[in-house]
Scaffold this active site. Structure first.
Site, PDB file in Angstrom:
ATOM      1  N   ALA A  13       0.800  -1.227   0.000  1.00 50.87           N
ATOM      2  CA  ALA A  13       0.000   0.000   0.000  1.00 50.87           C
ATOM      3  C   ALA A  13       0.830   1.272   0.000  1.00 50.87           C
ATOM      4  O   ALA A  13       0.317   2.350  -0.308  1.00 50.87           O
ATOM      5  CB  ALA A  13      -0.933   0.009   1.218  1.00 50.87           C
ATOM      6  N   GLY A  39       0.425   2.155   9.376  1.00 48.17           N
ATOM      7  CA  GLY A  39       1.329   1.163   9.930  1.00 48.17           C
ATOM      8  C   GLY A  39       1.068  -0.247   9.428  1.00 48.17           C
ATOM      9  O   GLY A  39       0.023  -0.544   8.827  1.00 48.17           O
ATOM     10  N   ASP A  62       8.087  -5.097  -1.284  1.00 50.58           N
ATOM     11  CA  ASP A  62       9.340  -4.493  -1.751  1.00 50.58           C
ATOM     12  C   ASP A  62      10.557  -5.343  -1.406  1.00 50.58           C
ATOM     13  O   ASP A  62      11.672  -4.840  -1.306  1.00 50.58           O
ATOM     14  CB  ASP A  62       9.511  -3.084  -1.176  1.00 50.58           C
ATOM     15  CG  ASP A  62       9.613  -3.077   0.347  1.00 50.58           C
ATOM     16  OD1 ASP A  62       9.470  -4.158   0.974  1.00 50.58           O
ATOM     17  OD2 ASP A  62       9.849  -1.998   0.919  1.00 50.58           O
ATOM     18  N   ASN A  84      13.966 -16.716 -51.917  1.00 49.94           N
ATOM     19  CA  ASN A  84      15.135 -15.831 -51.836  1.00 49.94           C
ATOM     20  C   ASN A  84      14.696 -14.391 -52.108  1.00 49.94           C
ATOM     21  O   ASN A  84      14.058 -14.113 -53.128  1.00 49.94           O
ATOM     22  CB  ASN A  84      16.207 -16.230 -52.840  1.00 49.94           C
ATOM     23  CG  ASN A  84      17.493 -15.431 -52.632  1.00 49.94           C
ATOM     24  OD1 ASN A  84      18.355 -15.791 -51.850  1.00 49.94           O
ATOM     25  ND2 ASN A  84      17.611 -14.315 -53.343  1.00 49.94           N
ATOM     26  N   ASN A 122      13.870   0.771  -0.787  1.00 43.47           N
ATOM     27  CA  ASN A 122      13.240   2.038  -0.417  1.00 43.47           C
ATOM     28  C   ASN A 122      13.787   3.230  -1.192  1.00 43.47           C
ATOM     29  O   ASN A 122      13.335   4.348  -0.984  1.00 43.47           O
ATOM     30  CB  ASN A 122      13.421   2.287   1.084  1.00 43.47           C
ATOM     31  CG  ASN A 122      12.664   1.282   1.922  1.00 43.47           C
ATOM     32  OD1 ASN A 122      11.449   1.184   1.834  1.00 43.47           O
ATOM     33  ND2 ASN A 122      13.382   0.507   2.721  1.00 43.47           N
ATOM     34  N   ARG A 155      10.962   7.834  -0.579  1.00 41.92           N
ATOM     35  CA  ARG A 155      12.390   7.959  -0.871  1.00 41.92           C
ATOM     36  C   ARG A 155      12.747   7.518  -2.289  1.00 41.92           C
ATOM     37  O   ARG A 155      13.797   7.864  -2.796  1.00 41.92           O
ATOM     38  CB  ARG A 155      13.208   7.152   0.147  1.00 41.92           C
ATOM     39  CG  ARG A 155      13.367   7.871   1.483  1.00 41.92           C
ATOM     40  CD  ARG A 155      14.410   7.174   2.334  1.00 41.92           C
ATOM     41  NE  ARG A 155      13.915   5.938   2.901  1.00 41.92           N
ATOM     42  CZ  ARG A 155      14.683   4.954   3.334  1.00 41.92           C
ATOM     43  NH1 ARG A 155      15.992   5.038   3.233  1.00 41.92           N
ATOM     44  NH2 ARG A 155      14.158   3.864   3.859  1.00 41.92           N
TER      45      ARG A 155
END
Length: 455
Positions: free
Chosen positions: A10, A78, A103, A375, A226, A15
């Site tokens: 989420a 959190g 990640d 060809n 991150n 960064r």
């Protein structure tokens, strides 16, 4: 025993400084969250729920092919809050739930299996994935009593003895589902950040006398991305891991440092890969091939004993004993047969090229069916577009297309035909015919002198 997994995806990732959700940034050609999902599935956990928030619709769009479920974390409060958002997914389930972050693309299948097995064998209510690091600064510490975990202490809260502990929390867990759900209702956000922490579940379970375990793995697997710097570090680690696998399986990489191979690429034994090649997507390369330098191959199937030189091949297939390049461009939906020759500066788009056919140089073939053992002379163009629509050209077996021929689609050239050099073909050519479609040559005597151009 029933097993499922939650993937926390989420966060935006401030960064990494991107408009794209962090978990959708790619490592070795695949989004980080898809790396995690694929590894979870390989480890035998099929029921997966991804918790989305920032960029939720884009994350869903990129991952929906994986047949997963989603939970929405509209506010990022959190890790504990993220798992609370998946309560509906967990409701009524009994067994084990593993919790991952989206990640951490370097986690291995074997590690997930071992984590789950350790959890079951030790009859734990929770098992934490951990790593031993020389410098655990910034990481939560695992405080043990022998094999039993007593608590997780965040770095800022460690006393002098706890700071000496070098076992850190990797933020990947395995829980008894019912124990986890009961504990989620007891979480609070009485901290400086005002967030609900999943680590507090460990303390709650411990206070209830539940058994908490830990399984140690290499720190490299637990690295979370991150920033762009960490993204590049993860790319390097996974690239080396992939290249090592192929070399152990009998593939020669002349310079592994400059060879970029996607995680889903398959390569047969005794194939040689020269430097500066990029192999992407679901590419499959056969045995005894040579991929010379500076080629890009994506989502394509290459047969056995194929030579490719400095070319781009996208969503195409090439038969055994065929050569391609240098500087060829095979666009999507191209199918080249066996023992064929696709030469320098040849572009092929959405076409079929038969066995043994030679397209040696400076030619464009689009929206065409070409038979076997034909060809193409230098400079041939299949004129497939009239400015509004695209049309098809069909060329039969054993046909000879002279240099600088234009084949204006739709047109059919039957078997065993010859096209004279410099012709523009607008009508069908019947089997056994020679087609000549050019103006008769006319020489104007003395023209240079008359124009005053003689030097």
């Amino acid at each position: 025993m029933y097993k499922c997994a939650l993937v926390l995806a989420a966060g935006q990732g401030k960064r990494i400084k991107s408009d794209i959700p962090k978990v959708l940034h790619k490592v070795c050609g695949k989004e980080m969250v898809i790396h995690v999902i694929d590894t979870i599935r390989k480890a035998g956990i099929d029921d997966v729920n991804v918790i989305v928030g920032n960029g939720a619709e884009l994350v869903k769009e990129r991952t929906q092919i994986k047949n997963i479920e989603y939970s929405l974390q509209s506010e990022q409060l959190g890790t504990g809050h993220a798992v609370q958002c998946a309560s509906e997914f967990l409701k009524g389930k009994q067994g084990i739930v593993a919790v991952f972050t989206g990640d951490t693309p370097l986690i291995k299948e074997s590690t997930i299996k071992n984590l789950v097995e350790s959890h079951i064998e030790n009859n734990n209510s929770a098992t934490i994935l951990t790593s031993i690091v020389e410098d655990p600064t910034g990481y939560g510490r695992i405080i043990r009593n022998g094999n039993e975990v007593l608590k997780i202490v965040e770095h800022k809260d460690c006393n002098e003895e706890e700071l000496k502990v070098n076992e850190m929390n990797a933020a990947i867990y395995c829980f008894d589902i019912e124990s986890l759900c009961e504990s989620l209702g007891k979480l609070n956000n009485n901290n400086k950040q005002g967030e609900y922490y999943l680590t507090d579940v460990i303390e709650i379970l411990k206070s209830q006398g539940k058994t908490i375990g830990a399984f140690v793995t290499d720190f490299e697997e637990t690295i979370g991305v991150n920033s762009r710097v960490q993204l590049a570090e993860a790319e390097e680690i996974l690239k080396n891991r992939i290249n090592l696998k192929h070399m152990e399986n009998g593939v020669t990489l002349i310079d592994p440092k400059t060879t970029y191979i996607g995680i889903d690429v398959e390569i047969g034994k005794d194939t040689i890969i020269y430097p500066n090649n990029i192999l992407e997507g679901c590419t499959v390369i056969g045995n005894n091939c040579i991929i010379y330098q500076n080629s890009r191959i994506k989502d394509s199937t290459i047969g056995n004993e194929v030579d490719i030189q400095s070319s781009v091949i996208l969503d195409s297939s090439i038969g055994d004993n065929t050569t391609v390049g240098p500087f060829a461009y095979l666009r999507p939906e191209t199918k080249v047969g066996k023992k064929a020759r696709i030469g320098d500066f040849v572009e092929i788009k959405k076409s079929t090229i038969g066995d043994g056919t030679k397209v040696s140089h400076l030619t464009y073939i689009g929206d065409a069916e070409v038979g076997k053992e034909c060809n193409f002379g230098c400079g041939t163009v299949v004129v497939n577009y009239d400015g509004k629509n695209k049309y098809k050209t069909i060329i039969g077996d054993h046909s000879f297309i002279g240099c600088n021929t234009n084949l204006v689609s739709p047109v059919e050239v039957e078997d065993n035909t010859y096209i004279a050099a410099g012709s523009t073909i607008t009508n069908d050519v019947k089997e056994g015919d020679l087609a000549v479609a050019r103006a008769k040559q006319k020489n104007i005597k003395g023209w240079v002198d008359k124009k005053g151009l003689k030097k």
